[in-house]
Design an enzyme around this catalytic site. Structure first.
Site, PDB file in Angstrom:
ATOM      1  N   CYS A  74       3.430   9.817  12.475  1.00 52.27           N
ATOM      2  CA  CYS A  74       2.687   9.017  11.352  1.00 52.27           C
ATOM      3  C   CYS A  74       3.243   7.462  11.438  1.00 52.27           C
ATOM      4  O   CYS A  74       4.523   7.327  11.612  1.00 52.27           O
ATOM      5  CB  CYS A  74       2.852   9.628  10.280  1.00 52.27           C
ATOM      6  SG  CYS A  74       2.080   8.508   8.831  1.00 52.27           S
ATOM      7  N   GLN A 269       0.848  -4.758  -7.145  1.00 55.24           N
ATOM      8  CA  GLN A 269       1.994  -4.344  -6.255  1.00 55.24           C
ATOM      9  C   GLN A 269       2.153  -2.812  -6.036  1.00 55.24           C
ATOM     10  O   GLN A 269       1.975  -1.912  -7.001  1.00 55.24           O
ATOM     11  CB  GLN A 269       3.400  -5.009  -7.023  1.00 55.24           C
ATOM     12  CG  GLN A 269       3.290  -6.405  -7.324  1.00 55.24           C
ATOM     13  CD  GLN A 269       3.570  -7.356  -6.178  1.00 55.24           C
ATOM     14  OE1 GLN A 269       3.822  -6.456  -4.924  1.00 55.24           O
ATOM     15  NE2 GLN A 269       3.247  -8.588  -6.165  1.00 55.24           N
ATOM     16  N   CYS A 393       5.983 -12.168   0.694  1.00 61.43           N
ATOM     17  CA  CYS A 393       5.569 -10.872   1.232  1.00 61.43           C
ATOM     18  C   CYS A 393       5.822 -11.040   2.762  1.00 61.43           C
ATOM     19  O   CYS A 393       5.397 -10.108   3.612  1.00 61.43           O
ATOM     20  CB  CYS A 393       4.142 -10.088   1.028  1.00 61.43           C
ATOM     21  SG  CYS A 393       2.876 -11.096   1.145  1.00 61.43           S
TER      22      CYS A 393
END
Length: 436
Positions: A74, A269, A393
């Site tokens: 994954c 967020q 970010c």
């Protein structure tokens, strides 16, 4: 697959190990700094190669056993095999390297890293859905690490909100039983404090049986079910009729909390616990005073704006998405906040003619997307602004903008540090304080 032995000399920005073979850079998934590994070349490029770890010959002292059985297949996490302190250290190195290399700046002090619960933290995300004929069933999950075109075959997720993380296999079984099994490409999830919403994107109208099956699933597991037949504006609740998504934020000691309502596809967020810690640090660095006028750019739902409003004379939030601005203003009214105004503006275009841009602001908060705030810094800050807090970010855009604030606008980079918004991933969230 051609195999080599190599020593890992660095970690790349995406968490892969970095080695050099015959002078060529090789990015090695599953390898850690300092390890000696046997690797297999997966893809060749002109300037670099991509490889996977076949065997760890000399193990890093920071290597741990991944908690999730799907790790490595994954693509939702890339660093579960690295212990938590080393994950933070790697993210700090990325931030420091970007400041030095791109912005040509160094913080006067480094802030203590912000961390929170490392598991079950993801309250927002998108799960891909794929009916796989060869397997005879539907897969629901994140994309595969080695091949993002495919959906990873998972039954649970250790980082997704606990009410959903253990039920991904059941979601797959649900869709596999539906008439629309081939027509649902994704499910978005969003968790408020009390409700988790699932948004089912469907490419064709659902049958009555499918609709009843979704309602029954929501009732059985306590999920709010939404349908999305088209674009974002087409999202509608299926069950219950009027679900309410909301989360509370502490505005600080002795200051009333605020509560933000939101829609399931709104930006919030991802990590609720870290968001509260990030808010506390932001307020600490911004140091809002009762007479201050504060400008909050890229304000979204008012995640920072409304807690700041509890402490200052006036705050203005600016955001490019009309729906978010409407909900931010409604959240202000709902919380009895009258000193916060909200404005719609594309902050990637020149806004110097706007009234809010011409006004005098004591302090500015920046919380831009990955592209950063370069366009804003063409006309802000004005002379009266003596403090800026920048929530980032993406370390490269923060570093670039830090260089602009220091070299063009006369600020100093007073402090900076990382915030572990996405544990077990290579994503670097950070915060920086600039003082005139």
């Amino acid at each position: 697959m051609k195999e080599f032995e190599a020593t890992i000399t660095d970690l790349a920005h995406d968490g892969r190990g970095v080695a050099r073979i015959d002078g060529k850079t090789v990015f090695v998934s599953g390898a850690l700094l300092g390890e000696q590994v046997r690797l297999g070349i997966r893809k060749r490029h002109r300037n670099f190669d991509e490889a996977e770890t076949l065997e760890v010959l000399v193990r890093s002292p920071h290597r741990v056993d991944p908690r999730c059985a799907h790790f490595g297949q994954c693509g939702g996490c890339s660093l579960q095999h690295l212990d938590a302190p080393a994950q933070i250290e790697a993210k700090q190195r990325v931030l420091a390297d970007n400041f030095a290399r791109i912005g040509k700046v160094v913080p006067q002090r480094w802030l203590e890293p912000l961390t929170d619960a490392p598991w079950g933290y993801r309250r927002k995300g998108r799960l891909s859905v794929r009916a796989v004929a060869k397997k005879g069933r539907v897969l629901v999950g994140f994309r595969e690490e080695s091949n993002p075109r495919f959906v990873a075959d998972i039954a649970h997720c250790e980082v997704v909100h606990p009410s959903l993380g253990g039920k991904i296999g059941r979601l797959a079984e649900l869709i596999g039983s539906m008439d629309a099994a081939n027509d649902i490409p994704q499910i978005e999830f969003a968790a408020g404090d009390d409700v988790v919403a699932l948004v089912f994107r469907h490419l064709k109208p659902l049958s009555e049986g499918d609709t009843l099956a979704l309602i029954a699933f929501g009732q059985a597991h306590g999920f709010a079910i939404y349908l999305q037949p088209g674009g974002v504006s087409s999202v509608r609740p299926l069950w219950p009729e009027q679900p309410r998504l909301a989360f509370r934020l502490p505005a600080g000691e002795g200051v009333a909390d605020v509560e933000l309502e939101f829609q399931p596809l709104d930006f919030v967020q991802v990590n609720a616990g870290m968001n509260r810690r990030m808010l506390a640090r932001t307020l600490e660095l911004l140091d809002p005073r009762p007479a201050d006028r504060v400008l909050d750019l890229f304000c979204g739902l008012g995640n920072f704006t409304l807690p700041i409003a509890r402490r200052v004379a006036e705050v203005a939030g600016v955001e490019g998405e009309h729906g978010l601005v409407e909900r931010a203003a409604a959240n202000a009214v709902r919380n009895g906040i009258a000193n916060a105004s909200f404005h719609v503006a594309n902050l990637f275009e020149d806004q110097r003619g706007s009234a809010w841009a011409r006004a005098a602001w004591d302090k500015i908060l920046l919380d831009p997307p990955r592209a950063g705030a370069e366009q804003v810094l063409e006309y802000l800050p004005r002379k009266g602004t003596d403090r800026i807090v920048y929530v980032s970010c993406h370390p490269a855009s923060l570093a670039r903008d830090a260089g602009l604030l220091v070299q063009r606008h006369g600020f100093k980079l007073a402090a900076a540090g990382v915030m572990d918004m996405f544990p077990h991933t290579a994503h670097v969230e950070s915060i920086a304080l600039f003082e005139r």
